[in-house]
Write a protein that holds these residues in place. Structure first.
Motif, PDB file in Angstrom:
ATOM      1  N   UNK A 189       0.931  -1.251   0.023  1.00 59.91           N
ATOM      2  CA  UNK A 189       0.061   0.062   0.086  1.00 59.91           C
ATOM      3  C   UNK A 189       0.657   1.195  -0.091  1.00 59.91           C
ATOM      4  N   UNK A 190       2.060   1.224   0.766  1.00 59.89           N
ATOM      5  CA  UNK A 190       2.530   2.515   0.787  1.00 59.89           C
ATOM      6  C   UNK A 190       3.495   2.648  -0.342  1.00 59.89           C
ATOM      7  N   UNK A 191       3.965   1.558  -0.856  1.00 60.12           N
ATOM      8  CA  UNK A 191       4.742   1.873  -2.034  1.00 60.12           C
ATOM      9  C   UNK A 191       3.839   2.249  -3.241  1.00 60.12           C
ATOM     10  N   UNK A 192       2.760   1.816  -3.338  1.00 61.55           N
ATOM     11  CA  UNK A 192       1.695   2.345  -4.255  1.00 61.55           C
ATOM     12  C   UNK A 192       1.367   3.741  -4.000  1.00 61.55           C
ATOM     13  N   UNK A 193       1.196   4.028  -2.726  1.00 61.62           N
ATOM     14  CA  UNK A 193       0.851   5.665  -2.441  1.00 61.62           C
ATOM     15  C   UNK A 193       2.140   6.558  -3.078  1.00 61.62           C
ATOM     16  N   UNK A 194       3.364   5.965  -2.836  1.00 61.34           N
ATOM     17  CA  UNK A 194       4.491   6.774  -3.277  1.00 61.34           C
ATOM     18  C   UNK A 194       4.319   6.862  -4.885  1.00 61.34           C
ATOM     19  N   UNK A 195       4.315   5.657  -5.720  1.00 64.77           N
ATOM     20  CA  UNK A 195       4.278   5.575  -6.899  1.00 64.77           C
ATOM     21  C   UNK A 195       3.277   6.573  -7.598  1.00 64.77           C
ATOM     22  N   UNK A 196       1.962   6.366  -6.994  1.00 68.45           N
ATOM     23  CA  UNK A 196       0.796   7.067  -7.625  1.00 68.45           C
ATOM     24  C   UNK A 196       0.954   8.691  -7.446  1.00 68.45           C
ATOM     25  N   UNK A 197       1.152   8.965  -6.338  1.00 74.94           N
ATOM     26  CA  UNK A 197       1.573  10.485  -6.161  1.00 74.94           C
ATOM     27  C   UNK A 197       3.034  11.004  -7.080  1.00 74.94           C
ATOM     28  N   UNK A 198       3.748  10.164  -7.285  1.00 68.14           N
ATOM     29  CA  UNK A 198       4.852  10.518  -8.224  1.00 68.14           C
ATOM     30  C   UNK A 198       4.103  10.673  -9.513  1.00 68.14           C
ATOM     31  N   UNK A 199       3.353   9.724  -9.767  1.00 65.17           N
ATOM     32  CA  UNK A 199       2.695   9.842 -11.178  1.00 65.17           C
ATOM     33  C   UNK A 199       1.746  11.205 -11.318  1.00 65.17           C
ATOM     34  N   UNK A 200       1.079  11.485 -10.174  1.00 64.80           N
ATOM     35  CA  UNK A 200       0.235  12.699 -10.181  1.00 64.80           C
ATOM     36  C   UNK A 200       1.031  13.977 -10.438  1.00 64.80           C
ATOM     37  N   UNK A 201       2.122  13.943  -9.795  1.00 62.77           N
ATOM     38  CA  UNK A 201       3.211  15.132  -9.757  1.00 62.77           C
ATOM     39  C   UNK A 201       3.558  15.431 -11.292  1.00 62.77           C
ATOM     40  N   UNK A 202       4.061  14.316 -11.875  1.00 70.00           N
ATOM     41  CA  UNK A 202       4.854  14.424 -13.026  1.00 70.00           C
ATOM     42  C   UNK A 202       3.613  14.775 -14.095  1.00 70.00           C
ATOM     43  N   UNK A 203       2.193  14.396 -13.847  1.00 66.22           N
ATOM     44  CA  UNK A 203       1.297  14.911 -14.692  1.00 66.22           C
ATOM     45  C   UNK A 203       1.132  16.430 -14.355  1.00 66.22           C
ATOM     46  N   UNK A 204       1.166  16.835 -13.061  1.00 66.79           N
ATOM     47  CA  UNK A 204       1.154  18.058 -12.873  1.00 66.79           C
ATOM     48  C   UNK A 204       2.283  19.167 -13.502  1.00 66.79           C
ATOM     49  N   UNK A 205       3.360  18.456 -13.637  1.00 65.99           N
ATOM     50  CA  UNK A 205       4.297  19.222 -14.368  1.00 65.99           C
ATOM     51  C   UNK A 205       4.331  18.956 -15.998  1.00 65.99           C
ATOM     52  N   UNK A 206       3.342  18.412 -16.254  1.00 72.84           N
ATOM     53  CA  UNK A 206       3.071  18.168 -17.617  1.00 72.84           C
ATOM     54  C   UNK A 206       4.123  17.298 -18.351  1.00 72.84           C
ATOM     55  N   UNK A 207       4.971  16.465 -17.624  1.00 75.46           N
ATOM     56  CA  UNK A 207       5.689  15.377 -17.917  1.00 75.46           C
ATOM     57  C   UNK A 207       4.915  14.079 -18.305  1.00 75.46           C
ATOM     58  N   UNK A 227      -5.087  -6.159  -6.012  1.00 74.11           N
ATOM     59  CA  UNK A 227      -5.512  -5.152  -5.134  1.00 74.11           C
ATOM     60  C   UNK A 227      -6.135  -3.985  -6.217  1.00 74.11           C
ATOM     61  N   UNK A 228      -7.104  -3.476  -5.663  1.00 71.82           N
ATOM     62  CA  UNK A 228      -7.942  -2.535  -6.282  1.00 71.82           C
ATOM     63  C   UNK A 228      -8.136  -0.997  -6.063  1.00 71.82           C
ATOM     64  N   UNK A 229      -7.482  -0.624  -4.957  1.00 67.86           N
ATOM     65  CA  UNK A 229      -7.944   0.777  -4.556  1.00 67.86           C
ATOM     66  C   UNK A 229      -7.100   1.666  -5.340  1.00 67.86           C
ATOM     67  N   UNK A 230      -5.691   1.446  -5.477  1.00 69.27           N
ATOM     68  CA  UNK A 230      -4.874   2.366  -6.166  1.00 69.27           C
ATOM     69  C   UNK A 230      -4.993   2.196  -7.464  1.00 69.27           C
ATOM     70  N   UNK A 231      -5.577   1.238  -8.036  1.00 68.33           N
ATOM     71  CA  UNK A 231      -5.803   0.708  -9.289  1.00 68.33           C
ATOM     72  C   UNK A 231      -6.756   1.622 -10.061  1.00 68.33           C
ATOM     73  N   UNK A 232      -7.947   1.888  -9.149  1.00 68.99           N
ATOM     74  CA  UNK A 232      -9.001   2.997  -9.572  1.00 68.99           C
ATOM     75  C   UNK A 232      -8.415   4.537  -9.614  1.00 68.99           C
ATOM     76  N   UNK A 233      -7.480   4.806  -8.915  1.00 68.96           N
ATOM     77  CA  UNK A 233      -7.016   5.984  -8.605  1.00 68.96           C
ATOM     78  C   UNK A 233      -5.782   6.311  -9.714  1.00 68.96           C
ATOM     79  N   UNK A 234      -5.112   5.510 -10.078  1.00 64.24           N
ATOM     80  CA  UNK A 234      -4.340   5.398 -11.309  1.00 64.24           C
ATOM     81  C   UNK A 234      -4.842   5.269 -12.583  1.00 64.24           C
ATOM     82  N   UNK A 235      -5.847   4.230 -12.604  1.00 61.36           N
ATOM     83  CA  UNK A 235      -6.714   4.583 -14.032  1.00 61.36           C
ATOM     84  C   UNK A 235      -7.337   5.762 -14.165  1.00 61.36           C
ATOM     85  N   UNK A 236      -7.772   6.352 -13.195  1.00 58.69           N
ATOM     86  CA  UNK A 236      -8.325   7.814 -13.480  1.00 58.69           C
ATOM     87  C   UNK A 236      -7.402   8.904 -13.677  1.00 58.69           C
TER      88      UNK A 236
END
Length: 282
Positions: A189-207, A227-236
């Motif tokens: 869960x914690x690794x997913x938290x990190x990877x997901x929010x890294x992904x959100x940041x680079x989207x914010x930076x337009x990378x 697991x499905x919880x971060x799957x939904x957020x990553x897909x979104x």
């Protein structure tokens, strides 16, 4: 230590202090333990407990109960973070006094969760940094908690629109998270938290290339571990990235529908509302 339980067990056994201490220790030693909480040596304590048929572990049960209750509270808090229930997360953490936490792992979990709660509930920047600094200054926090702290600090800078400073932290996380050896479900869960929010940041930076790579990595982790919880957020977030890349409405709609399906399974009402809004705007 639960001295009262010891005294109750001695009295239930029908023994005076003199009778119990005979051949084990002086009566004064036993009296200091019962009246002043001055604990004798472990060998003496074990012999005293054995004589009154009191398991030694029961003297420490109150501490174990507190840790067990705290562990349960923090599990609920972490689940609230995963499902984006940030007000609920705050309510749970507000009932916990961090100064009363003696277990180092539980303390690390508290500060990581409190830091993220403050990011999402728009607490002052310095307050956010203070809580993540508790992790970075701790000599007992492992690498994963440090990576969570760097992620949270990066998110705090990104929230302030200081993207260059934020990238310093996300770049450090980006380089280390791929090599982290996951050992438990909680760490997934914690690794997913990190990877997901890294992904959100680079989207914010337009990378978006980097963002998509990270989000797809999150999806791979979810798929491999069922697991499905971060799957939904990553897909979104991937659907948002597709929109930013100018993909066709049909492609974006399909991605939104996939994310919605997972969000409904997870009962993530915030994400469901956000995705439905995206559908209306297509």
């Amino acid at each position: 230590m639960n001295v009262e339980k010891f005294i109750a067990a001695r009295k239930a056994a029908g023994m005076s202090q003199k009778e119990l201490s005979d051949g084990i220790c002086t009566q004064a030693t036993l009296s200091r333990f019962e009246n002043n909480g001055q604990v004798p040596s472990l060998k003496i304590l074990i012999k005293l407990c054995n004589r009154i048929n009191l398991p030694l572990a029961e003297l420490f049960s109150s501490i174990n109960v507190v840790n067990s209750q705290l562990d349960e509270q923090l599990e609920k808090a972490e689940f609230s973070l995963i499902t984006s229930e940030f007000q609920q997360l705050a309510q749970i953490l507000d009932k916990i006094d961090p100064q009363m936490i003696v277990d180092t792992e539980l303390s690390a979990r508290y500060y990581y969760l409190k830091g993220f709660e403050m990011v999402f509930n728009h607490a002052p920047f310095t307050e956010v940094l203070f809580h993540f600094d508790q992790l970075l200054m701790s000599k007992t926090a492992d690498t994963l908690y440090q990576l969570l702290a760097y992620t949270g600090i990066g998110m705090a800078y990104a929230r302030e629109e200081e993207l260059e400073k934020a990238e310093v932290y996300f770049d450090k996380v980006f380089r280390e998270v791929y090599s982290y050896q996951i050992r438990t479900t909680e760490e997934i869960w914690r690794v997913l938290n990190i990877v997901f929010h890294c992904g959100v940041f680079y989207a914010q930076k337009n990378d978006l290339e980097t963002s998509n790579a990270l989000l797809n990595y999150a999806i791979d982790i979810c798929s491999e571990n069922h697991l499905t919880y971060y799957l939904a957020r990553a897909a979104a977030q991937l659907a948002k990235n597709a929109q930013a890349l100018g993909k066709s409405s049909s492609v974006i709609l399909e991605m939104i529908q996939d994310a919605l399906a997972f969000a409904k399974i997870n009962k993530n009402r915030h994400l469901i509302n956000e995705l439905n809004q995206m559908k209306k705007q297509l």
